[in-house]
Motif scaffolding. Sequence first.
Motif, PDB file in Angstrom:
ATOM      1  N   CYS A  22      23.183   4.714 -51.060  1.00  0.00           N
ATOM      2  CA  CYS A  22      23.120   4.439 -52.601  1.00  0.00           C
ATOM      3  C   CYS A  22      23.264   5.937 -52.821  1.00  0.00           C
ATOM      4  CB  CYS A  22      21.588   3.818 -52.971  1.00  0.00           C
ATOM      5  SG  CYS A  22      20.446   4.714 -52.770  1.00  0.00           S
ATOM      6  N   SER A  23      23.612   6.204 -54.379  1.00  0.00           N
ATOM      7  CA  SER A  23      23.660   7.565 -54.784  1.00  0.00           C
ATOM      8  C   SER A  23      22.534   8.369 -54.712  1.00  0.00           C
ATOM      9  CB  SER A  23      24.151   7.402 -56.460  1.00  0.00           C
ATOM     10  OG  SER A  23      23.368   6.647 -57.004  1.00  0.00           O
ATOM     11  N   TYR A  24      21.233   7.716 -54.772  1.00  0.00           N
ATOM     12  CA  TYR A  24      19.976   8.431 -54.713  1.00  0.00           C
ATOM     13  C   TYR A  24      19.683   9.003 -53.111  1.00  0.00           C
ATOM     14  CZ  TYR A  24      19.769   5.943 -59.064  1.00  0.00           C
ATOM     15  OH  TYR A  24      20.056   5.357 -60.093  1.00  0.00           O
ATOM     16  N   CYS A  25      19.943   8.368 -52.200  1.00  0.00           N
ATOM     17  CA  CYS A  25      19.772   8.473 -50.962  1.00  0.00           C
ATOM     18  C   CYS A  25      20.753   9.538 -50.601  1.00  0.00           C
ATOM     19  CB  CYS A  25      19.735   7.312 -50.073  1.00  0.00           C
ATOM     20  SG  CYS A  25      18.474   6.283 -50.197  1.00  0.00           S
ATOM     21  N   PHE A  26      22.001   9.470 -51.000  1.00  0.00           N
ATOM     22  CA  PHE A  26      23.049  10.408 -50.774  1.00  0.00           C
ATOM     23  C   PHE A  26      22.723  11.628 -51.324  1.00  0.00           C
ATOM     24  CE2 PHE A  26      27.271  12.565 -51.755  1.00  0.00           C
ATOM     25  CZ  PHE A  26      27.808  12.387 -50.299  1.00  0.00           C
ATOM     26  N   ALA A  27      22.248  11.871 -52.459  1.00  0.00           N
ATOM     27  CA  ALA A  27      22.029  12.999 -53.156  1.00  0.00           C
ATOM     28  C   ALA A  27      20.870  13.933 -52.195  1.00  0.00           C
ATOM     29  CB  ALA A  27      21.480  12.915 -54.333  1.00  0.00           C
ATOM     30  N   ASP A  28      20.064  12.968 -51.636  1.00  0.00           N
ATOM     31  CA  ASP A  28      19.005  13.696 -50.777  1.00  0.00           C
ATOM     32  C   ASP A  28      19.708  14.140 -49.491  1.00  0.00           C
ATOM     33  OD1 ASP A  28      16.921  12.945 -52.821  1.00  0.00           O
ATOM     34  OD2 ASP A  28      16.321  11.383 -51.492  1.00  0.00           O
ATOM     35  N   ALA A  29      20.293  13.264 -48.977  1.00  0.00           N
ATOM     36  CA  ALA A  29      20.957  13.877 -47.606  1.00  0.00           C
ATOM     37  C   ALA A  29      22.062  14.895 -47.931  1.00  0.00           C
ATOM     38  CB  ALA A  29      21.983  12.630 -47.081  1.00  0.00           C
ATOM     39  N   LYS A  38      20.509  -2.383 -53.381  1.00  0.00           N
ATOM     40  CA  LYS A  38      21.785  -2.745 -53.346  1.00  0.00           C
ATOM     41  C   LYS A  38      22.696  -1.801 -54.009  1.00  0.00           C
ATOM     42  CE  LYS A  38      20.674  -7.635 -54.434  1.00  0.00           C
ATOM     43  NZ  LYS A  38      20.904  -8.729 -55.565  1.00  0.00           N
ATOM     44  N   THR A  39      23.987  -1.645 -53.264  1.00  0.00           N
ATOM     45  CA  THR A  39      24.861  -0.521 -53.282  1.00  0.00           C
ATOM     46  C   THR A  39      26.136  -1.042 -53.092  1.00  0.00           C
ATOM     47  OG1 THR A  39      25.368   1.690 -53.184  1.00  0.00           O
ATOM     48  CG2 THR A  39      24.582   0.730 -51.329  1.00  0.00           C
ATOM     49  N   ARG A  40      27.388  -0.353 -53.398  1.00  0.00           N
ATOM     50  CA  ARG A  40      28.710  -0.644 -52.963  1.00  0.00           C
ATOM     51  C   ARG A  40      28.801  -0.227 -51.415  1.00  0.00           C
ATOM     52  NH1 ARG A  40      34.073  -0.964 -55.159  1.00  0.00           N
ATOM     53  NH2 ARG A  40      35.553  -0.113 -53.558  1.00  0.00           N
ATOM     54  N   ARG A  41      29.348  -1.115 -50.808  1.00  0.00           N
ATOM     55  CA  ARG A  41      29.955  -0.831 -49.466  1.00  0.00           C
ATOM     56  C   ARG A  41      31.250  -0.667 -49.330  1.00  0.00           C
ATOM     57  NH1 ARG A  41      28.803  -6.073 -45.911  1.00  0.00           N
ATOM     58  NH2 ARG A  41      30.526  -6.651 -47.082  1.00  0.00           N
ATOM     59  N   TYR A  42      31.547   0.518 -48.538  1.00  0.00           N
ATOM     60  CA  TYR A  42      33.328   0.656 -48.299  1.00  0.00           C
ATOM     61  C   TYR A  42      33.611   0.076 -47.170  1.00  0.00           C
ATOM     62  CZ  TYR A  42      32.190   3.680 -52.133  1.00  0.00           C
ATOM     63  OH  TYR A  42      31.729   4.030 -53.638  1.00  0.00           O
ATOM     64  N   GLY A  43      34.156  -1.218 -47.201  1.00  0.00           N
ATOM     65  CA  GLY A  43      34.658  -1.987 -46.147  1.00  0.00           C
ATOM     66  C   GLY A  43      33.749  -2.694 -45.372  1.00  0.00           C
ATOM     67  N   HIS A  44      34.187  -3.546 -44.547  1.00  0.00           N
ATOM     68  CA  HIS A  44      33.423  -4.686 -43.782  1.00  0.00           C
ATOM     69  C   HIS A  44      32.538  -3.764 -42.707  1.00  0.00           C
ATOM     70  CE1 HIS A  44      35.106  -8.249 -45.633  1.00  0.00           C
ATOM     71  NE2 HIS A  44      36.432  -7.639 -45.362  1.00  0.00           N
ATOM     72  N   GLY A  45      31.500  -3.906 -42.516  1.00  0.00           N
ATOM     73  CA  GLY A  45      30.485  -3.257 -41.678  1.00  0.00           C
ATOM     74  C   GLY A  45      30.028  -1.847 -41.972  1.00  0.00           C
ATOM     75  N   GLY A  46      30.531  -1.541 -43.251  1.00  0.00           N
ATOM     76  CA  GLY A  46      30.369  -0.123 -43.584  1.00  0.00           C
ATOM     77  C   GLY A  46      28.601  -0.075 -43.572  1.00  0.00           C
ATOM     78  N   ILE A  83      13.129   0.561 -56.284  1.00  0.00           N
ATOM     79  CA  ILE A  83      14.103   0.167 -55.271  1.00  0.00           C
ATOM     80  C   ILE A  83      14.658  -1.312 -55.667  1.00  0.00           C
ATOM     81  CG2 ILE A  83      14.284  -0.692 -53.050  1.00  0.00           C
ATOM     82  CD1 ILE A  83      12.611   1.747 -52.183  1.00  0.00           C
ATOM     83  N   THR A  84      13.843  -1.939 -56.653  1.00  0.00           N
ATOM     84  CA  THR A  84      14.299  -3.434 -57.004  1.00  0.00           C
ATOM     85  C   THR A  84      15.536  -3.259 -57.930  1.00  0.00           C
ATOM     86  OG1 THR A  84      12.723  -3.293 -58.788  1.00  0.00           O
ATOM     87  CG2 THR A  84      11.955  -4.445 -56.708  1.00  0.00           C
ATOM     88  N   GLU A  85      15.954  -2.106 -58.508  1.00  0.00           N
ATOM     89  CA  GLU A  85      17.060  -1.868 -59.250  1.00  0.00           C
ATOM     90  C   GLU A  85      18.004  -1.507 -58.721  1.00  0.00           C
ATOM     91  OE1 GLU A  85      16.541   0.370 -62.779  1.00  0.00           O
ATOM     92  OE2 GLU A  85      14.408  -0.218 -62.988  1.00  0.00           O
ATOM     93  N   PRO A  86      19.254  -1.963 -58.779  1.00  0.00           N
ATOM     94  CA  PRO A  86      20.470  -1.609 -57.931  1.00  0.00           C
ATOM     95  C   PRO A  86      21.030  -0.288 -58.203  1.00  0.00           C
ATOM     96  CG  PRO A  86      21.196  -3.381 -59.727  1.00  0.00           C
ATOM     97  CD  PRO A  86      19.548  -3.152 -59.573  1.00  0.00           C
ATOM     98  N   ASP A  87      21.822   0.093 -57.211  1.00  0.00           N
ATOM     99  CA  ASP A  87      22.649   1.580 -57.579  1.00  0.00           C
ATOM    100  C   ASP A  87      23.608   1.203 -58.469  1.00  0.00           C
ATOM    101  OD1 ASP A  87      23.406   4.187 -57.003  1.00  0.00           O
ATOM    102  OD2 ASP A  87      25.112   3.676 -55.970  1.00  0.00           O
ATOM    103  N   PRO A  88      23.861   2.346 -59.363  1.00  0.00           N
ATOM    104  CA  PRO A  88      25.028   1.838 -60.534  1.00  0.00           C
ATOM    105  C   PRO A  88      26.258   1.572 -60.087  1.00  0.00           C
ATOM    106  CG  PRO A  88      23.781   3.866 -61.167  1.00  0.00           C
ATOM    107  CD  PRO A  88      23.369   3.474 -59.482  1.00  0.00           C
TER     108      PRO A  88
END
Length: 58
Positions: A44-51, A32-40, A8-13
């Motif tokens: 991260c790509s790893y949690c998104f793949a699981d979801a 750390k990952t990319r946010r899409y808009g304020h308050g998004g 988890i210490t390594e950021p998402d690409p």
Amino acid sequence: MATPAPPITEPDPSALTSSGDQVGPCTVCHRKTRRYGHGGCPLCSYCFADASAKWGRA
């Protein structure tokens, strides 16, 4: 079998290619990952793949 996520210490690409104001914590693992808009509430790509695996094709 899927490749295990890095520590988890390594950021998402996606965070590496985003400006500082577009980077925030993943809502699940707090990596750390990319946010899409304020308050998004990003995943991260790893949690998104699981979801998305749990959501299925529907």
